[in-house]
Write a protein that holds these residues in place. Sequence first.
Motif, PDB file in Angstrom:
ATOM      1  N   ASN A 189       7.678  15.155  -0.137  1.00  0.00           N
ATOM      2  CA  ASN A 189       6.915  16.208   0.329  1.00  0.00           C
ATOM      3  C   ASN A 189       7.932  17.453   0.581  1.00  0.00           C
ATOM      4  OD1 ASN A 189       3.790  15.980   1.336  1.00  0.00           O
ATOM      5  ND2 ASN A 189       5.097  13.645   1.925  1.00  0.00           N
TER       6      ASN A 189
ATOM      7  N   LYS B  36       0.735  -1.372   0.049  1.00  0.00           N
ATOM      8  CA  LYS B  36       0.041  -0.058   0.070  1.00  0.00           C
ATOM      9  C   LYS B  36       0.778   1.226  -0.139  1.00  0.00           C
ATOM     10  CE  LYS B  36      -3.901  -2.313   2.408  1.00  0.00           C
ATOM     11  NZ  LYS B  36      -4.889  -2.051   3.585  1.00  0.00           N
TER      12      LYS B  36
ATOM     13  N   ALA C 294       8.910   9.433   1.831  1.00  0.00           N
ATOM     14  CA  ALA C 294       7.790  10.468   2.235  1.00  0.00           C
ATOM     15  C   ALA C 294       8.313  11.726   2.573  1.00  0.00           C
ATOM     16  CB  ALA C 294       7.000   9.845   3.518  1.00  0.00           C
TER      17      ALA C 294
ATOM     18  N   LEU D 259      -1.662  10.230  -2.243  1.00  0.00           N
ATOM     19  CA  LEU D 259      -2.721  10.342  -1.800  1.00  0.00           C
ATOM     20  C   LEU D 259      -2.783  11.061  -0.726  1.00  0.00           C
ATOM     21  CD1 LEU D 259      -4.758   7.030  -2.199  1.00  0.00           C
ATOM     22  CD2 LEU D 259      -4.952   9.191  -3.779  1.00  0.00           C
ATOM     23  N   ILE D 260      -2.207  10.746   0.375  1.00  0.00           N
ATOM     24  CA  ILE D 260      -1.679  11.516   1.749  1.00  0.00           C
ATOM     25  C   ILE D 260      -0.987  12.859   1.529  1.00  0.00           C
ATOM     26  CG2 ILE D 260      -0.759  11.405   3.923  1.00  0.00           C
ATOM     27  CD1 ILE D 260      -1.185   8.278   4.050  1.00  0.00           C
ATOM     28  N   SER D 261      -0.165  12.665   0.686  1.00  0.00           N
ATOM     29  CA  SER D 261       0.528  14.018   0.301  1.00  0.00           C
ATOM     30  C   SER D 261      -0.192  15.190  -0.171  1.00  0.00           C
ATOM     31  CB  SER D 261       1.989  13.800  -0.590  1.00  0.00           C
ATOM     32  OG  SER D 261       2.732  12.732  -0.051  1.00  0.00           O
TER      33      SER D 261
ATOM     34  N   LEU E 281      -0.629   4.858  -1.296  1.00  0.00           N
ATOM     35  CA  LEU E 281      -0.819   6.007  -0.128  1.00  0.00           C
ATOM     36  C   LEU E 281      -0.079   7.197  -0.153  1.00  0.00           C
ATOM     37  CD1 LEU E 281      -1.497   3.492   3.000  1.00  0.00           C
ATOM     38  CD2 LEU E 281      -3.305   4.515   1.598  1.00  0.00           C
ATOM     39  N   LEU E 282       1.277   7.236  -0.646  1.00  0.00           N
ATOM     40  CA  LEU E 282       2.124   8.357  -0.572  1.00  0.00           C
ATOM     41  C   LEU E 282       1.570   9.524  -1.288  1.00  0.00           C
ATOM     42  CD1 LEU E 282       4.863   9.623  -0.030  1.00  0.00           C
ATOM     43  CD2 LEU E 282       5.837   8.540  -1.628  1.00  0.00           C
TER      44      LEU E 282
ATOM     45  N   ILE F 149      -2.559  16.264   1.065  1.00  0.00           N
ATOM     46  CA  ILE F 149      -3.042  17.346   2.121  1.00  0.00           C
ATOM     47  C   ILE F 149      -1.845  18.279   2.575  1.00  0.00           C
ATOM     48  CG2 ILE F 149      -3.819  17.519   4.746  1.00  0.00           C
ATOM     49  CD1 ILE F 149      -4.806  14.514   4.397  1.00  0.00           C
TER      50      ILE F 149
END
Length: 239
Positions: free
Chosen positions: A132, A60, A128, A67-69, A64-65, A71
Amino acid sequence: MSIWNSPALNSRTDKQTVKLPEMIFGYFLGPLLVLSMTCVVATYYLTFYRTYDDIVASGKFLVLLPLISVIPMALANILVGIVLGKTRTRQGKARPFILVAGPLLLVSGIVMFIIPYFSMGFRMAWMAITYNLFAALANPVYSNAHYLMVSLSTRDLDARGKLSVVANIPAVAGNGLVSSIVMPAVLGWIKAGEALGEGYQVVQNRWQLVMGAFAVAAFIGCLPEDFFTRERITEEAIS
């Protein structure tokens, strides 16, 4: 005196009129180098991350990286926009941030692709954080400043229209030419590293070489974009 009010950082372009060097260096060549890098990183960073088989097998993380980033990316764009709106220097509102973006793009573009080969958890954290650093810091600082420049450049509507046309070319070229045509050819050379007997180590080294070159080019591109542009409208307000 603030560093951003230093005469050493004054624009190298004409104070009154938009001329050819401003269009060529400030709105075409400089941004072309930067936007080529940002397009390539945004398009191919997951392709590079997939060279780490254990991280791919974890399932995952690579889904997820991004998608979460979203924000921190959204929050960063809002924050940078607010800061830009409140900035007042003799160099302008946006130009100082283009100069700031140069080192940020250079560092983030390199460290995203140089991943210490420690534990899988460490490498995930590194991916991550460095992604970012690029997507939620370096890129918002540059893009917000860059896309504000035309509207602050001059009150001459004809000149501003020409600048707008020229300023749109690097984004199209970076995405359509470099990211979609040049990079697929480069990928052939990168993937050919698998045949050298050391597998993904050679492939990863080639990724690092290519993306390091793009990061250096982006840093260089920020310099003419800063030095050959001028915020004539902002200068009116602070004069």
